[in-house]
Design a protein around this motif. Structure first.
Motif, mmCIF file in Angstrom:
data_model
loop_
_atom_site.group_PDB
_atom_site.id
_atom_site.type_symbol
_atom_site.label_atom_id
_atom_site.label_comp_id
_atom_site.label_asym_id
_atom_site.label_seq_id
_atom_site.Cartn_x
_atom_site.Cartn_y
_atom_site.Cartn_z
ATOM 1 N N PRO A 1 -4.565 7.285 -10.514
ATOM 2 C CA PRO A 1 -5.517 7.126 -9.400
ATOM 3 C C PRO A 1 -5.003 6.178 -8.308
ATOM 4 O O PRO A 1 -5.376 6.321 -7.142
ATOM 5 N N ALA A 2 -4.127 5.221 -8.688
ATOM 6 C CA ALA A 2 -3.596 4.315 -7.649
ATOM 7 C C ALA A 2 -2.748 5.116 -6.649
ATOM 8 O O ALA A 2 -2.819 4.873 -5.433
ATOM 9 N N ILE A 3 -1.982 6.083 -7.164
ATOM 10 C CA ILE A 3 -1.160 6.918 -6.270
ATOM 11 C C ILE A 3 -2.070 7.805 -5.408
ATOM 12 O O ILE A 3 -1.878 7.923 -4.194
ATOM 13 N N ILE A 4 -3.083 8.406 -6.059
ATOM 14 C CA ILE A 4 -4.009 9.279 -5.300
ATOM 15 C C ILE A 4 -4.713 8.453 -4.206
ATOM 16 O O ILE A 4 -4.861 8.908 -3.060
ATOM 17 N N LEU A 5 -5.094 7.233 -4.565
ATOM 18 C CA LEU A 5 -5.770 6.352 -3.587
ATOM 19 C C LEU A 5 -4.830 6.059 -2.413
ATOM 20 O O LEU A 5 -5.247 6.085 -1.245
#
Ligand SMILES: C[C@H](NC(=O)[C@@H](N)CCCCN)C(=O)O
Length: 478
Positions: free
Chosen positions: A338-342
């Motif tokens: 999710p950090a990458i998607i964010l």
């Protein structure tokens, strides 16, 4: 004059304009690298500051409060001054000087163990940095409004985030290298380590001066289609704040897109609490977010310029951010995903949204609009940071994540309103990239002055072309 001579003259005009454009592109995108690098100087050496100056955590926070809270107001003033009083060329020089002055006071405060001086330095640094951003965005709009604006913002964000990442790694390494090699007292070591930031901020001032010269020459050369209103006055005129309805919606979307930062500041402890991560692994996961933003910003800018449809990209970005927060909230998938998607979502949103004011405002209003946007996002970040802290303290991290999902649904609501409102007004904000690149597109109220990729014949060159044709016919008749 023969047709060949006319063609040669025109191609030399094209070459000079290309030269101006490439210089402006490099200078504008690098303008905020130094301030971006120095912004988190205190955080890069937090423990060392606490130990050396013998201050508490609460006192340490003042270094950031003095940098950020004044910027709820100052960018509005700074943006207005750029448009109506000092002009953006002189304004950029003044604002980068303010950054440099602030960084100098901060360094002196470290060296002489005067915490109050460090805070005063951070105050000047903060208002200087934020107003340099306003000036940088205004320059970007002035030079590249049209089909290349998002790539400019993409590269700006790549450099700004790269500056932050380098700061955390280089400043700390430099501090320990100086400490171990020269065995100086730690106040002096702090000052010397922060001098690197000072040097990079000096480069920003030099870039601002060169940019002013390039811009002036380009204007004389007839590079820009849109005329700058040279009438300067110290009288406050509210006319510059009379924005169209869609611009107010853009302000709201900018605030929403930047609400990622109040989350990111709480993220390290969230990762430790929810996933049982160590402090190092939590910081690494947060840095993945910043690395993603750094890498994808320029790519996103390129894609958005190619395709156009900025409002669709903002909707996609919004969905990505909601997906990311939902993964954080309701799953135990590794948080790096999710950090990458964010990072991708946030970068897409910012690269697309900062271009929008250039499509609906005159260049004479851009400084004021960007100033208001920066003030609005600082206010939003400030309020949501306080609320987030209260939510975590009282209800825990799941509630915090639900809160962020809720905020992003508000963003979705306003994005849809903007989409409909723009559609009703002819879809100026949401054109295809192809249509923006088409120079014959008469609907576009204000066109890009010159194409960066392949500088075509400028509209502003047309009078020169007519002049040459006239000369040619006169020569023939003689
Ligand atoms: C334009 C925007 N600026 C900010 O969010 C500033 N309030 C803080 C900048 C901090 C830089 N490390 C941005 O940088 O996208």
């Amino acid at each position: 004059m023969k047709f060949k001579d006319i063609r040669d003259k025109l191609s030399s005009l094209k070459t000079v304009n290309n030269y101006f454009t490439v210089s402006a592109f490099i200078l504008i995108t690098l303008l905020n690298f130094g301030p971006g690098f120095s912004y988190d100087n205190p955080a890069a050496l937090e423990q060392e500051i606490l130990r050396t100056l013998k201050i508490s955590n609460a006192e340490y926070e003042i270094l950031y409060i003095t940098t950020s809270w004044p910027n709820v107001l100052f960018p509005i003033i700074g943006g207005y001054l750029l448009d109506r009083v000092i002009g953006y060329r002189l304004g950029t020089i003044i604002y980068t000087s303010c950054v440099l002055f602030g960084q100098a006071l901060f360094i002196l405060g470290c060296g002489f163990n005067m915490f109050w001086l460090m805070c005063v330095g951070r105050f000047f640094f903060g208002i200087g940095t934020e107003n340099t951003t306003v000036a940088q965005f205004t320059y970007a709009g002035r030079w590249f409004k049209g089909a290349q604006i998002s790539i400019v913002f993409g590269v700006i964000f790549t450099f700004t985030r790269l500056g932050s990442i380098l700061d955390f790694n280089v400043t700390q390494a430099l501090y320990f290298a100086i400490l171990h090699r020269f065995q100086l007292n730690s106040n002096i070591c702090l000052s010397l380590a922060y001098t690197l930031g000072f040097c990079l901020c000096t480069l920003s001032l030099i870039f601002a001066i060169i940019l002013a010269v390039v811009d002036k020459k380009a204007e004389k050369y007839g590079t820009f289609n849109e005329k700058i209103d040279e009438k300067r006055t110290f009288r406050l005129s509210l006319k510059n704040f009379a924005f169209p309805f869609n611009m107010w919606l853009i302000f709201i979307i900018i605030i929403c897109a930047y609400l990622v930062f109040p989350f990111i500041t709480l993220a390290p402890v969230f990762f430790q609490t929810k996933y049982g991560y160590s402090s190092a692994l939590s910081s690494f996961t947060v840095s993945i977010f910043f690395i993603t933003v750094t890498i994808v910003s320029s790519i996103n800018g390129l894609i958005i310029d190619r395709t156009g449809k900025h409002l669709i990209w903002i909707l996609i970005a919004n969905v990505l951010v909601i997906v990311s927060h939902s993964i954080f909230a309701f799953t135990f998938l590794p948080p790096v995903l999710p950090a990458i998607i964010l990072g991708i979502g946030y970068s897409l949103a910012t690269t697309a949204v900062w271009a929008l004011p250039t499509y609906i405002l005159s260049v004479n209003q851009l400084g004021t609009a960007y100033g208001c946007s920066l003030s609005a996002l600082n206010l939003g970040e400030g309020i949501i940071s306080v609320l987030s802290g209260v939510i975590v303290d009282n209800y825990g991290y799941l509630s915090l994540e639900v809160f962020f999902i809720f905020l992003n649904l508000i963003w979705l609501f306003w994005s849809i309103i903007l989409f409909c409102s723009d559609y009703a007004k002819g879809g100026v904000l949401n054109k295809w990239g192809r249509s923006r690149r088409n120079k014959k597109d008469k609907e576009e109220k204000i066109e890009s002055p010159i194409s960066f990729i392949d500088a075509p014949l400028l509209e502003s060159e047309e009078p020169k072309f007519a002049q040459l044709e006239l000369e040619n016919s006169e020569t023939q008749s003689i």
